[in-house]
Design an enzyme around this catalytic site. Structure first.
Site, PDB file in Angstrom:
ATOM      1  N   HIS A 155     103.372  22.383  16.488  1.00 45.93           N
ATOM      2  CA  HIS A 155     102.782  21.199  15.944  1.00 45.93           C
ATOM      3  C   HIS A 155     103.093  21.281  14.389  1.00 45.93           C
ATOM      4  CE1 HIS A 155     100.201  17.804  14.417  1.00 45.93           C
ATOM      5  NE2 HIS A 155     100.483  17.201  15.996  1.00 45.93           N
ATOM      6  N   LYS A 199      89.904  15.291  20.168  1.00 42.08           N
ATOM      7  CA  LYS A 199      90.414  15.453  21.464  1.00 42.08           C
ATOM      8  C   LYS A 199      89.725  15.994  22.515  1.00 42.08           C
ATOM      9  CE  LYS A 199      94.710  16.772  18.792  1.00 42.08           C
ATOM     10  NZ  LYS A 199      95.875  15.664  18.980  1.00 42.08           N
ATOM     11  N   CYS A 229     105.057  15.013  16.494  1.00 41.90           N
ATOM     12  CA  CYS A 229     105.038  15.922  15.367  1.00 41.90           C
ATOM     13  C   CYS A 229     105.546  17.244  15.584  1.00 41.90           C
ATOM     14  CB  CYS A 229     103.368  16.088  14.831  1.00 41.90           C
ATOM     15  SG  CYS A 229     102.666  14.680  14.348  1.00 41.90           S
ATOM     16  N   GLN A 266      95.188  21.660  21.829  1.00 36.01           N
ATOM     17  CA  GLN A 266      95.386  21.159  23.247  1.00 36.01           C
ATOM     18  C   GLN A 266      94.951  22.071  24.477  1.00 36.01           C
ATOM     19  OE1 GLN A 266      96.661  18.175  23.640  1.00 36.01           O
ATOM     20  NE2 GLN A 266      97.517  17.825  21.544  1.00 36.01           N
TER      21      GLN A 266
END
Ligand SMILES: Cc1ncc(COP(=O)(O)O)c(C=O)c1O
Length: 405
Positions: A122, A224, A363, A201
């Site tokens: 990213h 997140k 991104c 993530q």
């Protein structure tokens, strides 16, 4: 239907966004997750009943706020198997990585001047290192991708005694690939290389144990993982954090100050200058409790079943190209394109059916360039998603294709 999916059906009710937006099919969880009632109530409770600044007041309200703030640090430390003083509160993953990129130089041995990243990072784990390399005359090398996975043979060649640090994502936000970070950390350790894991993530989907991984630093974002926006984590090994200089200076992070100079507080406070996002930290503790209550293994199982279902269904769509290494090698994220339809058009038409997906470069501009595409459509799953959500997506995609016939 497996029992775990049945149990998860009720989870949606714990997220008020779905009551406020009936019929919403939310498939953009990699961008940010929705928030359960307990997290929203924690924020409300703090500002209604407990608002005070921390670490300063000798009155009850401030003591309670301080206690809850520090309790949150303990909850998050336990969640990743760290010690509480190894947890630093930042704004997000991006700030955690910037903090490291500005301070880590002091930990790097003389003669080492290479940074190893991967081609799937990213921008948050790329641009700060480009800037650091420019400031210090370092070179960046990239572990290439092959079939949406890292090329581990190439990684072995790239990581040498010249390597200063390895900063890699645990899970790709474009392909969902779960990288073998343990393997890469192992190679790095042999060469005395500092290791940084971007867990933005992975933290909300699979178990992360910093002691088992033996990484030096690990970063992630609260928003997140069901927490509020504006709060992130930097984990660092105690002995390394003690050696690092602070990134920001000012109130709260000092031990002593004169008109001429200052000395620093102990870790973690050394890195927490100024008034922090106190309500956000407390709510992130609540979010972590929520995650633990559901159980990371249950989450993994639920999302695995959904991912398999989604991959099977998407594969039946005509003219689709899927950018995924396979169901056993990935989690939660699927990127795809439909031939001759721009991803923005796909997302925009799906929005007409109350289906929220992401379209664009995510991104990861250099990765898109490497794949020779302008962007992808991306769905990303969470605990409240169901097979019905996937069915709605598939019906929506068929509608998109009818529009472009
Ligand atoms: C892998 C990865 N790293 C870093 C980030 C940046 O996170 P934040 O915007 O919360 O700083 C993201 C956000 O999508 C991400 O997916």
């Amino acid at each position: 239907m497996k029992t775990i999916l049945k149990k998860m059906l009720d989870v949606k009710k714990e997220f008020p966004i779905f009551k406020s937006n009936p019929g919403l099919v939310y498939l953009d969880n990699a961008a940010t997750s929705q928030k359960p009632k307990t997290v929203i109530e924690s924020l409300k409770n703090f500002y209604e009943k407990e608002n005070a600044n921390i670490h300063r007041g000798v009155y009850t309200l401030s003591e309670v706020a301080t206690e809850k703030y520090e309790e949150s640090r303990k909850i998050i430390a336990r969640f990743i198997n760290a010690n509480p003083e190894e947890i630093i509160f930042t704004k997000n993953t991006t700030e955690s990585l910037n903090l490291l990129s500005y301070t880590i130089q002091e930990l790097i041995e003389k003669g080492k001047n290479e940074i190893i990243l991967t081609e799937m990072e990213h921008h948050s784990n790329l641009v700060p290192w480009q800037q650091m390399a420019k400031r210090n005359n370092f070179k960046i090398k990239f572990i290439p991708i092959k079939n949406f996975e890292l090329d581990y043979d190439k990684a072995q060649e790239l990581i040498t005694e010249k390597t200063a640090l390895l900063s890699i994502t645990h899970v790709s936000n474009v392909f969902g690939t779960i990288n073998s970070i343990d393997k890469l950390i192992g190679i790095a350790k042999v060469n005395n290389v500092l290791t940084i894991i971007d867990a933005a993530q992975s933290i909300q989907h699979i178990s992360v144990d910093v002691k088992k991984l033996n990484c030096d630093f690990l970063v992630f974002s609260g928003h997140k993982m069901f927490g509020p926006t504006g709060i992130g984590i930097l984990y660092g090994k105690k002995e390394l954090l003690e050696k690092l200089s602070p990134f920001m200076t000012g109130g709260g992070m000092i031990e002593k100050v004169s008109y001429e100079k200052a000395s620093w507080n102990e870790i973690p406070l050394k890195f927490e200058a100024g008034t922090q996002n106190i309500g956000g930290v407390i709510a992130l503790g609540e979010a972590t409790n929520y995650l633990e209550k559901i159980g990371i293994n249950n989450i993994r199982e639920h999302e695995k079943e959904l991912l398999e279902y989604a991959l099977d269904k998407l594969n039946e769509i005509k003219n689709i190209e899927i950018y995924n290494p396979g169901k056993d090698k990935s989690l939660s994220v699927i990127s795809f394109n439909i031939k001759e339809i721009h991803p923005h058009d796909v997302a925009s038409i799906l929005n007409d059916y109350n289906i929220a997906i992401r379209a664009g470069h995510h991104c990861c501009m250099p990765l898109m360039k490497k794949l020779n595409i302008p962007g992808t459509c991306r769905i990303s799953l969470s605990i409240y998603n169901t097979k019905e959500d996937i069915d709605s997506l598939i019906n929506g995609l068929k509608k998109v294709q009818e529009v472009f016939k």
